[in-house]
Write a protein that holds these residues in place. Structure first.
Motif, PDB file in Angstrom:
ATOM      1  N   ILE A 233       0.830  -1.205   0.000  1.00 16.01           N
ATOM      2  CA  ILE A 233       0.000   0.000   0.000  1.00 16.01           C
ATOM      3  C   ILE A 233       0.861   1.250   0.000  1.00 16.01           C
ATOM      4  N   HIS A 234       1.900   1.288   0.837  1.00 14.07           N
ATOM      5  CA  HIS A 234       2.713   2.501   0.956  1.00 14.07           C
ATOM      6  C   HIS A 234       3.452   2.817  -0.343  1.00 14.07           C
ATOM      7  N   LEU A 235       4.050   1.827  -0.969  1.00 16.69           N
ATOM      8  CA  LEU A 235       4.749   2.105  -2.220  1.00 16.69           C
ATOM      9  C   LEU A 235       3.761   2.486  -3.323  1.00 16.69           C
ATOM     10  N   ALA A 236       2.583   1.852  -3.336  1.00 20.17           N
ATOM     11  CA  ALA A 236       1.574   2.247  -4.315  1.00 20.17           C
ATOM     12  C   ALA A 236       1.106   3.673  -4.062  1.00 20.17           C
ATOM     13  N   ALA A 237       0.917   4.029  -2.787  1.00 22.19           N
ATOM     14  CA  ALA A 237       0.488   5.387  -2.453  1.00 22.19           C
ATOM     15  C   ALA A 237       1.532   6.412  -2.860  1.00 22.19           C
ATOM     16  N   ALA A 238       2.805   6.008  -2.855  1.00 21.22           N
ATOM     17  CA  ALA A 238       3.889   6.900  -3.273  1.00 21.22           C
ATOM     18  C   ALA A 238       4.054   6.932  -4.787  1.00 21.22           C
ATOM     19  N   GLY A 239       3.201   6.205  -5.513  1.00 18.26           N
ATOM     20  CA  GLY A 239       3.258   6.199  -6.975  1.00 18.26           C
ATOM     21  C   GLY A 239       4.051   5.067  -7.568  1.00 18.26           C
ATOM     22  N   HIS A 240       4.451   4.075  -6.736  1.00 25.43           N
ATOM     23  CA  HIS A 240       5.309   2.991  -7.219  1.00 25.43           C
ATOM     24  C   HIS A 240       4.767   1.628  -6.770  1.00 25.43           C
ATOM     25  N   PRO A 241       3.549   1.256  -7.220  1.00 23.37           N
ATOM     26  CA  PRO A 241       3.032  -0.063  -6.834  1.00 23.37           C
ATOM     27  C   PRO A 241       3.992  -1.166  -7.244  1.00 23.37           C
ATOM     28  N   LEU A 242       3.966  -2.262  -6.502  1.00 26.75           N
ATOM     29  CA  LEU A 242       4.881  -3.355  -6.803  1.00 26.75           C
ATOM     30  C   LEU A 242       4.632  -3.895  -8.207  1.00 26.75           C
ATOM     31  N   VAL A 243       5.705  -4.217  -8.879  1.00 22.25           N
ATOM     32  CA  VAL A 243       5.606  -4.824 -10.199  1.00 22.25           C
ATOM     33  C   VAL A 243       4.762  -6.094 -10.086  1.00 22.25           C
ATOM     34  N   GLY A 244       3.729  -6.194 -10.898  1.00 23.42           N
ATOM     35  CA  GLY A 244       2.899  -7.387 -10.912  1.00 23.42           C
ATOM     36  C   GLY A 244       1.840  -7.457  -9.833  1.00 23.42           C
ATOM     37  N   ASP A 245       1.674  -6.405  -9.021  1.00 22.31           N
ATOM     38  CA  ASP A 245       0.667  -6.442  -7.964  1.00 22.31           C
ATOM     39  C   ASP A 245      -0.729  -6.402  -8.591  1.00 22.31           C
ATOM     40  N   PRO A 246      -1.547  -7.432  -8.357  1.00 21.04           N
ATOM     41  CA  PRO A 246      -2.868  -7.467  -8.999  1.00 21.04           C
ATOM     42  C   PRO A 246      -3.927  -6.657  -8.263  1.00 21.04           C
ATOM     43  N   LEU A 247      -3.592  -6.110  -7.095  1.00 20.66           N
ATOM     44  CA  LEU A 247      -4.599  -5.448  -6.266  1.00 20.66           C
ATOM     45  C   LEU A 247      -4.441  -3.937  -6.195  1.00 20.66           C
ATOM     46  N   TYR A 248      -3.226  -3.430  -5.904  1.00 19.14           N
ATOM     47  CA  TYR A 248      -3.063  -2.011  -5.589  1.00 19.14           C
ATOM     48  C   TYR A 248      -2.559  -1.210  -6.788  1.00 19.14           C
ATOM     49  N   ALA A 249      -3.230  -0.082  -7.019  1.00 23.16           N
ATOM     50  CA  ALA A 249      -2.890   0.833  -8.106  1.00 23.16           C
ATOM     51  C   ALA A 249      -2.148   2.038  -7.539  1.00 23.16           C
ATOM     52  N   PRO A 250      -1.521   2.855  -8.393  1.00 24.76           N
ATOM     53  CA  PRO A 250      -0.919   4.095  -7.903  1.00 24.76           C
ATOM     54  C   PRO A 250      -1.929   4.898  -7.088  1.00 24.76           C
ATOM     55  N   GLY A 251      -1.491   5.367  -5.931  1.00 29.16           N
ATOM     56  CA  GLY A 251      -2.387   6.028  -4.997  1.00 29.16           C
ATOM     57  C   GLY A 251      -2.716   5.165  -3.792  1.00 29.16           C
ATOM     58  N   GLY A 252      -2.470   3.842  -3.901  1.00 30.28           N
ATOM     59  CA  GLY A 252      -2.664   2.949  -2.760  1.00 30.28           C
ATOM     60  C   GLY A 252      -4.057   2.397  -2.589  1.00 30.28           C
ATOM     61  N   LEU A 253      -4.932   2.565  -3.612  1.00 31.05           N
ATOM     62  CA  LEU A 253      -6.278   2.018  -3.567  1.00 31.05           C
ATOM     63  C   LEU A 253      -6.390   0.813  -4.494  1.00 31.05           C
ATOM     64  N   PRO A 254      -7.443  -0.012  -4.321  1.00 34.38           N
ATOM     65  CA  PRO A 254      -7.621  -1.137  -5.252  1.00 34.38           C
ATOM     66  C   PRO A 254      -7.771  -0.647  -6.690  1.00 34.38           C
ATOM     67  N   ARG A 255      -7.290  -1.431  -7.620  1.00 35.05           N
ATOM     68  CA  ARG A 255      -7.412  -1.092  -9.035  1.00 35.05           C
ATOM     69  C   ARG A 255      -8.890  -0.937  -9.399  1.00 35.05           C
ATOM     70  N   GLU A 256      -9.196   0.044 -10.227  1.00 31.63           N
ATOM     71  CA  GLU A 256     -10.585   0.287 -10.598  1.00 31.63           C
ATOM     72  C   GLU A 256     -11.136  -0.812 -11.487  1.00 31.63           C
ATOM     73  N   ASP A 257     -10.306  -1.398 -12.325  1.00 33.37           N
ATOM     74  CA  ASP A 257     -10.746  -2.407 -13.284  1.00 33.37           C
ATOM     75  C   ASP A 257     -10.440  -3.800 -12.742  1.00 33.37           C
ATOM     76  N   ASP A 258     -11.447  -4.455 -12.144  1.00 27.88           N
ATOM     77  CA  ASP A 258     -11.337  -5.830 -11.673  1.00 27.88           C
ATOM     78  C   ASP A 258     -10.126  -6.041 -10.760  1.00 27.88           C
ATOM     79  N   PRO A 259     -10.114  -5.412  -9.589  1.00 30.69           N
ATOM     80  CA  PRO A 259      -8.977  -5.595  -8.673  1.00 30.69           C
ATOM     81  C   PRO A 259      -8.873  -7.035  -8.187  1.00 30.69           C
ATOM     82  N   GLY A 260      -7.660  -7.483  -7.989  1.00 27.94           N
ATOM     83  CA  GLY A 260      -7.439  -8.829  -7.485  1.00 27.94           C
ATOM     84  C   GLY A 260      -7.746  -8.934  -5.998  1.00 27.94           C
TER      85      GLY A 260
END
Length: 300
Positions: A233-260
């Protein structure tokens, strides 16, 4: 894997469920299954309300006991091998592979690190957990006294926890304290999931750049609080979601399109080091699990 022995999920009816039928509550509270699935379980006699078989139409009162007797099921195959990093009479540290759940839950009962560890050390008690896709160090206590001492040290942030993570993009900083609060937010399949939330609990990670790659950055992260999925969550919130993370998008929230789901795999995160005071000897001890190849710097 062969069938497991089944499991009983137990809960108390919450205040907000007053007046709902058993079927309506189960469908609303446990969105991993739809109404048809819960109706089928009720018809099979798998659900009990205060010890009696529930039919689904009963109106609920707060505090009632609701049990789902899930019959044995075949679990998804997972890697069951783990490495022993440290063992003495008080503590055990093991290296968990990515893909192996730490504790029972989410469809896993026998295929967990806890089950495998307790085959050899029946007294082992886990002091923390890693996400299913996270590899690396998991610390167990082997005595009650060690468990109490280390649990207190964990709560007081006296145990140093260092991770490696591969994030997307390139930050314009070399080191940063990440403090985005973390709490439940809506999720289309689970109801809620932990993510960045201004109404959440205070959280602290400190991220450092270890290596910049063409389209990604290798980070080292010190974990100072233990919120669910905190580094992701923290890296996504900082604009750098983990490579291959199916759940978290930039900003630290679940992806809008079919989050894992939180347990879905694909990201690269590794618990590399733990530094702690031994609960018996008082020695300051540093434990390390070698990172997987994708999380090593050039030349390591």
């Amino acid at each position: 894997m062969p069938l497991n022995s089944g499991y009983v999920y137990r809960e108390r009816v919450p205040t907000w469920a007053r007046g709902l039928t058993v079927l309506a509550y189960l469908t609303r509270a446990h969105g991993h299954s739809d109404e048809a699935a819960w109706r089928s379980r009720l018809e099979a006699g798998e659900v009990r309300l205060d010890g009696a078989t529930a039919h689904g139409s009963e109106e609920l009162r707060p505090g009632q006991r609701l049990d789902w007797h899930r019959p044995p099921w075949e679990e998804e195959a997972v890697p069951l091998e783990f490495g022993v990093v440290h063992e003495d009479r008080a503590i055990l540290a093991v290296a968990k592979p990515s893909g192996l759940p730490t504790l029972p839950g989410g469809g896993f009962l026998k295929g967990t690190l806890l089950t495998q560890v307790q085959k050899r050390w029946p007294e082992a008690r886990p002091l923390h957990r890693l996400g299913r896709g996270t590899s690396g160090l998991v610390l167990f206590a082997l005595t009650g006294a060690a468990a109490a001492t280390l649990a207190q040290a964990w709560r007081a942030d006296e145990i140093e926890k260092v991770y490696r993570a591969l994030g997307t993009g390139h930050p314009d900083w070399e080191e940063r304290a990440l403090t985005t609060p973390i709490g439940p937010v809506p999720h289309p399949r689970l109801g809620t999931v932990y993510a960045a939330s201004m109404a959440g609990k205070p959280s602290l990670s400190v991220a450092r750049v270890l290596e910049r790659r063409p389209e990604a950055t290798l980070f080292e992260v010190d974990l100072h609080t233990g919120r669910p999925h905190q580094i992701r969550i923290h890296l996504a919130a900082a604009g750098h979601p983990l490579v291959g993370d199916p759940l978290y998008a930039p900003g630290g929230l679940p992806r809008e399109d079919d989050p894992g789901l939180p347990g879905d795999l694909g990201y690269l995160l590794h618990a590399e080091r733990l530094t702690l005071t031994h609960p018996v000897t008082g020695e300051r001890l540093t434990l390390r699990a070698e990172p997987p190849a994708a999380l090593r710097r050039a030349g390591e």
